[in-house]
Design a protein around this motif. Sequence first.
Motif, PDB file in Angstrom:
ATOM      1  N   GLY A 113     -42.257 -36.536 -16.987  1.00  0.00           N
ATOM      2  CA  GLY A 113     -42.046 -37.235 -18.258  1.00  0.00           C
ATOM      3  C   GLY A 113     -40.613 -37.721 -18.354  1.00  0.00           C
ATOM      4  O   GLY A 113     -39.833 -37.647 -17.393  1.00  0.00           O
ATOM      5  N   GLU A 114     -40.261 -38.204 -19.544  1.00  0.00           N
ATOM      6  CA  GLU A 114     -38.953 -38.852 -19.726  1.00  0.00           C
ATOM      7  C   GLU A 114     -37.842 -37.835 -20.028  1.00  0.00           C
ATOM      8  O   GLU A 114     -36.879 -37.703 -19.285  1.00  0.00           O
ATOM      9  CB  GLU A 114     -39.103 -39.847 -20.873  1.00  0.00           C
ATOM     10  CG  GLU A 114     -37.853 -40.530 -21.302  1.00  0.00           C
ATOM     11  CD  GLU A 114     -38.122 -41.494 -22.460  1.00  0.00           C
ATOM     12  OE1 GLU A 114     -38.976 -42.381 -22.304  1.00  0.00           O
ATOM     13  OE2 GLU A 114     -37.498 -41.333 -23.515  1.00  0.00           O
ATOM     14  N   ALA A 115     -38.011 -37.107 -21.112  1.00  0.00           N
ATOM     15  CA  ALA A 115     -36.969 -36.174 -21.562  1.00  0.00           C
ATOM     16  C   ALA A 115     -37.566 -35.261 -22.622  1.00  0.00           C
ATOM     17  O   ALA A 115     -38.531 -35.632 -23.286  1.00  0.00           O
ATOM     18  CB  ALA A 115     -35.801 -36.953 -22.164  1.00  0.00           C
ATOM     19  N   PRO A 116     -36.997 -34.080 -22.796  1.00  0.00           N
ATOM     20  CA  PRO A 116     -37.529 -33.176 -23.818  1.00  0.00           C
ATOM     21  C   PRO A 116     -37.424 -33.782 -25.217  1.00  0.00           C
ATOM     22  O   PRO A 116     -36.498 -34.537 -25.503  1.00  0.00           O
ATOM     23  CB  PRO A 116     -36.619 -31.947 -23.718  1.00  0.00           C
ATOM     24  CG  PRO A 116     -35.864 -32.085 -22.436  1.00  0.00           C
ATOM     25  CD  PRO A 116     -35.837 -33.529 -22.079  1.00  0.00           C
ATOM     26  N   GLY A 117     -38.372 -33.431 -26.077  1.00  0.00           N
ATOM     27  CA  GLY A 117     -38.293 -33.784 -27.492  1.00  0.00           C
ATOM     28  C   GLY A 117     -37.811 -32.566 -28.280  1.00  0.00           C
ATOM     29  O   GLY A 117     -37.347 -31.574 -27.690  1.00  0.00           O
ATOM     30  N   PHE A 127     -43.043 -30.486 -22.482  1.00  0.00           N
ATOM     31  CA  PHE A 127     -44.349 -30.869 -23.025  1.00  0.00           C
ATOM     32  C   PHE A 127     -45.080 -29.734 -23.758  1.00  0.00           C
ATOM     33  O   PHE A 127     -46.190 -29.364 -23.414  1.00  0.00           O
ATOM     34  CB  PHE A 127     -45.241 -31.452 -21.905  1.00  0.00           C
ATOM     35  CG  PHE A 127     -44.853 -32.854 -21.535  1.00  0.00           C
ATOM     36  CD1 PHE A 127     -45.261 -33.927 -22.317  1.00  0.00           C
ATOM     37  CD2 PHE A 127     -44.062 -33.111 -20.431  1.00  0.00           C
ATOM     38  CE1 PHE A 127     -44.888 -35.237 -21.999  1.00  0.00           C
ATOM     39  CE2 PHE A 127     -43.690 -34.411 -20.106  1.00  0.00           C
ATOM     40  CZ  PHE A 127     -44.114 -35.468 -20.886  1.00  0.00           C
ATOM     41  N   SER A 131     -47.170 -34.316 -28.116  1.00  0.00           N
ATOM     42  CA  SER A 131     -47.583 -35.126 -26.959  1.00  0.00           C
ATOM     43  C   SER A 131     -47.985 -34.216 -25.793  1.00  0.00           C
ATOM     44  O   SER A 131     -48.910 -34.533 -25.037  1.00  0.00           O
ATOM     45  CB  SER A 131     -46.517 -36.140 -26.556  1.00  0.00           C
ATOM     46  OG  SER A 131     -45.308 -35.520 -26.327  1.00  0.00           O
ATOM     47  N   ASN A 153     -39.242 -33.260 -16.399  1.00  0.00           N
ATOM     48  CA  ASN A 153     -38.775 -34.518 -16.979  1.00  0.00           C
ATOM     49  C   ASN A 153     -37.665 -35.129 -16.133  1.00  0.00           C
ATOM     50  O   ASN A 153     -37.000 -34.418 -15.370  1.00  0.00           O
ATOM     51  CB  ASN A 153     -38.216 -34.256 -18.383  1.00  0.00           C
ATOM     52  CG  ASN A 153     -39.312 -34.034 -19.411  1.00  0.00           C
ATOM     53  OD1 ASN A 153     -40.160 -34.890 -19.613  1.00  0.00           O
ATOM     54  ND2 ASN A 153     -39.296 -32.871 -20.043  1.00  0.00           N
TER      55      ASN A 153
HETATM   56  N1  URA Z   1     -41.834 -36.168 -23.962  1.00  0.00           N
HETATM   57  C1  URA Z   1     -41.402 -36.079 -22.690  1.00  0.00           C
HETATM   58  O1  URA Z   1     -41.230 -37.086 -22.000  1.00  0.00           O
HETATM   59  N2  URA Z   1     -41.167 -34.863 -22.203  1.00  0.00           N
HETATM   60  C2  URA Z   1     -41.358 -33.755 -22.887  1.00  0.00           C
HETATM   61  O2  URA Z   1     -41.124 -32.670 -22.356  1.00  0.00           O
HETATM   62  C3  URA Z   1     -41.827 -33.873 -24.206  1.00  0.00           C
HETATM   63  C4  URA Z   1     -42.058 -35.084 -24.733  1.00  0.00           C
END
Ligand code: URA
Length: 266
Positions: A113-117, A127, A131, A153
């Motif tokens: 994924g992109e990055a933690p939320g 994650f 999401s 991520n």
């Molecule tokens: N979106 C992401 O790209 N990564 C996560 O860990 C959570 C949400």
Amino acid sequence: MMTENVNPKDILEWYIWAGVEETCGDIPFDIGKNEPKHETVKQNASILRPAINDLAHNVSGACKSALDVCENVSTLEELKAVVEQFEGCALKHTASKTVFGDGNPQAKLLLIGEAPGADEDREGVPFVGRSGQLLDKMMAAIGYSRQQYYICNVLPWRPPGNRTPLDSEVAVCLPFLKKQIDLVDPDFIFILGGSAANSLLDVAETISKMRGHWFEYQKTNGKKAKVLASFHPAYLLRSAGQKAKAWNDILRLKKAINDENSAEHY
Ligand code: URA
């Protein structure tokens, strides 16, 4: 704002630290009053330019230092410790936790994924928010739990306000992602969202164009992983009409993994 005794580089670094991504001019001004005089703009631009160059230099220094610290790492535990100690990315200071990969490190499938939320930042696990829950359900529908894949991520730290990562942040953190990929050594990579796909595959294309097509990723051991990209689950939560396409991508992924597994048995 631009006073004699404040170093413009410190101001720039502060803006970047606070998550500012764009400026609409070289100096701030009150649009209700007169616009800045052209000469003042030119003068401030000439002060800022060296500061911007300095910053670019710092980014390349941080990239090099990320690469250097990865050199001697040979396990995921070591990599996690190295990432947690790394000081070259300002995001670390606005995030509350370093969010490293989760799942089965022996798995042949890696999700990126992109990055933690906000939820991930609180828990330190990728994650786990809304999401992540949607992703878990979609993966469960093809019979996969986190025991069957590894997930991480591009960035291990949450960008303030969940903004899109800056190119400089991606560049600095990419050596950590690449090392993580080498250590997990997956045959298949499933990328979630355009930002992560652009970062890993080094392309500038929309996810709508990239999804559903196979790409290749070359690991440092010389082997290649097959890569499929699809919509980010956060986008699917906002655009339920796209879920069918994402579902097709997941089915395509599952079929390719099954085909490879059955070929290995003959
Ligand atoms: N979106 C992401 O790209 N990564 C996560 O860990 C959570 C949400």
